[in-house]
Scaffold this motif. Sequence first.
Motif, PDB file in Angstrom:
ATOM      1  N   LYS A 228      26.591  30.905  60.691  1.00  0.00           N
ATOM      2  CA  LYS A 228      25.802  30.844  59.374  1.00  0.00           C
ATOM      3  C   LYS A 228      26.136  32.230  58.416  1.00  0.00           C
ATOM      4  CE  LYS A 228      21.146  31.132  61.156  1.00  0.00           C
ATOM      5  NZ  LYS A 228      20.675  32.476  60.784  1.00  0.00           N
TER       6      LYS A 228
ATOM      7  N   VAL B 122      32.065  32.578  53.388  1.00  0.00           N
ATOM      8  CA  VAL B 122      31.931  31.023  52.708  1.00  0.00           C
ATOM      9  C   VAL B 122      32.234  30.041  53.651  1.00  0.00           C
ATOM     10  CG1 VAL B 122      33.577  29.537  51.321  1.00  0.00           C
ATOM     11  CG2 VAL B 122      33.480  32.109  50.629  1.00  0.00           C
ATOM     12  N   ILE B 123      31.528  28.882  53.629  1.00  0.00           N
ATOM     13  CA  ILE B 123      31.720  27.728  54.685  1.00  0.00           C
ATOM     14  C   ILE B 123      31.831  26.642  53.944  1.00  0.00           C
ATOM     15  CG2 ILE B 123      30.353  26.418  56.137  1.00  0.00           C
ATOM     16  CD1 ILE B 123      28.351  28.816  56.676  1.00  0.00           C
ATOM     17  N   VAL B 124      32.952  25.788  54.363  1.00  0.00           N
ATOM     18  CA  VAL B 124      33.455  24.659  53.852  1.00  0.00           C
ATOM     19  C   VAL B 124      33.076  23.623  54.977  1.00  0.00           C
ATOM     20  CG1 VAL B 124      35.304  23.291  53.363  1.00  0.00           C
ATOM     21  CG2 VAL B 124      35.109  25.748  52.585  1.00  0.00           C
TER      22      VAL B 124
ATOM     23  N   ILE C 261      33.747  19.593  56.080  1.00  0.00           N
ATOM     24  CA  ILE C 261      34.492  18.359  55.729  1.00  0.00           C
ATOM     25  C   ILE C 261      33.979  17.237  56.721  1.00  0.00           C
ATOM     26  CG2 ILE C 261      36.736  16.928  55.577  1.00  0.00           C
ATOM     27  CD1 ILE C 261      37.953  19.529  55.020  1.00  0.00           C
TER      28      ILE C 261
ATOM     29  N   PHE D  44      26.208  20.260  55.636  1.00  0.00           N
ATOM     30  CA  PHE D  44      26.128  20.281  54.322  1.00  0.00           C
ATOM     31  C   PHE D  44      25.039  21.215  53.715  1.00  0.00           C
ATOM     32  CE2 PHE D  44      28.673  15.984  54.652  1.00  0.00           C
ATOM     33  CZ  PHE D  44      29.884  16.723  54.279  1.00  0.00           C
ATOM     34  N   GLY D  45      23.849  21.250  54.400  1.00  0.00           N
ATOM     35  CA  GLY D  45      22.831  22.088  54.143  1.00  0.00           C
ATOM     36  C   GLY D  45      23.382  23.717  53.955  1.00  0.00           C
ATOM     37  N   VAL D  46      24.335  24.041  54.705  1.00  0.00           N
ATOM     38  CA  VAL D  46      24.624  25.475  54.871  1.00  0.00           C
ATOM     39  C   VAL D  46      26.051  25.576  54.210  1.00  0.00           C
ATOM     40  CG1 VAL D  46      23.311  25.881  56.796  1.00  0.00           C
ATOM     41  CG2 VAL D  46      25.695  25.204  57.034  1.00  0.00           C
ATOM     42  N   ALA D  47      26.837  24.645  53.951  1.00  0.00           N
ATOM     43  CA  ALA D  47      28.212  24.721  53.319  1.00  0.00           C
ATOM     44  C   ALA D  47      28.121  25.069  51.756  1.00  0.00           C
ATOM     45  CB  ALA D  47      28.962  23.472  53.502  1.00  0.00           C
ATOM     46  N   ASP D  48      29.041  25.862  51.403  1.00  0.00           N
ATOM     47  CA  ASP D  48      29.062  26.326  50.076  1.00  0.00           C
ATOM     48  C   ASP D  48      29.874  25.253  49.416  1.00  0.00           C
ATOM     49  OD1 ASP D  48      28.421  29.205  50.096  1.00  0.00           O
ATOM     50  OD2 ASP D  48      29.517  29.146  51.882  1.00  0.00           O
ATOM     51  N   TYR D  49      30.944  24.735  49.962  1.00  0.00           N
ATOM     52  CA  TYR D  49      31.730  23.597  49.550  1.00  0.00           C
ATOM     53  C   TYR D  49      31.708  22.373  50.525  1.00  0.00           C
ATOM     54  CZ  TYR D  49      33.040  27.467  46.587  1.00  0.00           C
ATOM     55  OH  TYR D  49      32.929  28.793  45.601  1.00  0.00           O
ATOM     56  N   GLY D  50      30.938  21.274  50.082  1.00  0.00           N
ATOM     57  CA  GLY D  50      31.026  20.158  51.252  1.00  0.00           C
ATOM     58  C   GLY D  50      32.075  18.866  50.566  1.00  0.00           C
ATOM     59  N   LEU D  51      32.818  18.566  51.425  1.00  0.00           N
ATOM     60  CA  LEU D  51      33.594  17.588  50.921  1.00  0.00           C
ATOM     61  C   LEU D  51      33.349  16.356  51.863  1.00  0.00           C
ATOM     62  CD1 LEU D  51      36.132  16.143  49.445  1.00  0.00           C
ATOM     63  CD2 LEU D  51      37.762  17.249  51.007  1.00  0.00           C
TER      64      LEU D  51
END
Lengths: 249, 310
Positions: free
Chosen positions: B271, B275-277, B279, B288-295
């Motif tokens: 964490k 930058v966290i992505v 998928i 998704f709660g810690v991701a900067d970009y979620g797909l």
Amino acid sequence: MKVLVPVKRVVDYNVKVRVKSDNSGVDIANVKMSMNPFCEIAVEEAVRLKEKGVVTEIIAVSAGITQCQETLRNAMAIGADRAILIETDVDLQPLAVAKLLKAVVDKEQPRLVILGKQAIDDDANQTGQMLAALLGWGQATFASKVEVAGDVATVTREMDGGLETISLKLPAIITTDLRLNEPRYATLPNIMKAKKKELAIVKPADLGVDVAPRLTTLRVDEPPKRQGGVKVADVAALIDKLKNEAKVI
Amino acid sequence: MANLVIAEHDHGSLKAATLNVISAATAIGGDVHVLVAGHNASAAASAAAQVAGVSKVILADGAAHGNLLSENAAAQVVANAASYTHILAAATAYGKSVAPRVAALLDKAQISDIIKVIDADTFVRPIYAGNAYATVKSNDSVKVLTVRGTAFAPAATSGGTGTVESVDCVADSGVSSFVSAEVTKSERPELTAAKIIVSGGRGLGSGDKYREVLTPLADKLGAALGASRAAVDAGYVPNDYQVGQTGKIVAPDLYIAIGMSGAIQHLAGMKDSKVIVAINKDPDAPIFGVADYGLVADLFEAVPELVAKI
């Protein structure tokens, strides 16, 4: 051959702890407590060695408050033969625990001590190695495979770059990693049987060990929170964000 | 004050983790000395002497250190520890094996996994899988510390003007011996030093799928490959891929979490990434709660598309 398995009572691994508002620690009131998962793996390994006929007696030992008896009963339900609680209200730190365990080892004379590599509350990863040093024994930390034959334990360890196998002259210390085994569930008949097994209670003073803390926790804080991110619509949008906003690719 | 850093090395060169420990020692203040306990390890010792901030390297060269056994390493540290107020090692498999032995032999407490130096006696360390940070003060005259590498920038590998001093190697303890090693071979950057990490979880479904789907992406990005505990337990990848509370702690510029739910034990290991992505096809996955970009997408379609378009 006798085996000693130290076990620790910790906040259950599914619980997300909260920091107290006065920053004095984490709030563990009314939180589910369980045996540290790595300790469970240690008990299981000892039981498997007993089932193989290598080990004759398994002694579980814990240090801490009265409620640690539950953890010891749990260890006996998995298959430990008897248990010792070193009862104290003092905040025990790894060096103190190692000294207490050394005193138990001196008395019980096991040929092997199997411990969890770390407890999931303070994440210290020290006690096994400290105990090994105090006893002058060899150690195999982060074990993923253990074989005992005669006076030798051959242990495969999980290292940063792969696996390493070392050979230990007994008596020795082993600390468990996740892949060593999958602990069995304690069955109801075994839980009932465990209630009748011997559980001795001693005090640190009985063992002649000074358990006074060496470290003082001044405060406990919440770690910085990550900003909640965004969901992107598709792969193209993701690539655009990574290239033009985050600039990491 | 004087700091003794226990070097991690392969005899010929210094492991990168040692550079972070030297930074932590520099932050404490006072002299920074490095102990290299190895066999035919003069190359590692001279590398250590060139690291910025190091004023002296103590080289204990002998057969007892040929396989870097913890018992001999700890005995060597203790034999040379007399004049130090701080003894530091990396919070790696090696450092974690050696440092507590040293602490116990010296009858001192150890503070594990420090992430910040407040002053010479006081340090911050994560507890409960990083869900709390404890500020801990040691009342002992000597502090034994392990250092979380991601929290301290590596010291420069040049610019140092340290001298190398040889000391007697300790005798072999006789209680343990090396049998064999199975080193994971990889052309990729080391997980703990990588700028980009592509990491996979149970959503991949198998080891074959893990390799088939993630390798092209890692190749394209020059990334290291990581995994969740679930993926390692299921046998998709070797143990040294594991990122998390009890695995490796990483903090790359970009961490791409693919097909993983985001258990707190895993988040503890990644964490601090810049930058966290994420998928994942489950929009409610905690990752998704810690991701900067979620797909939110089927990884088996999204990842190949990512490889094609990146």
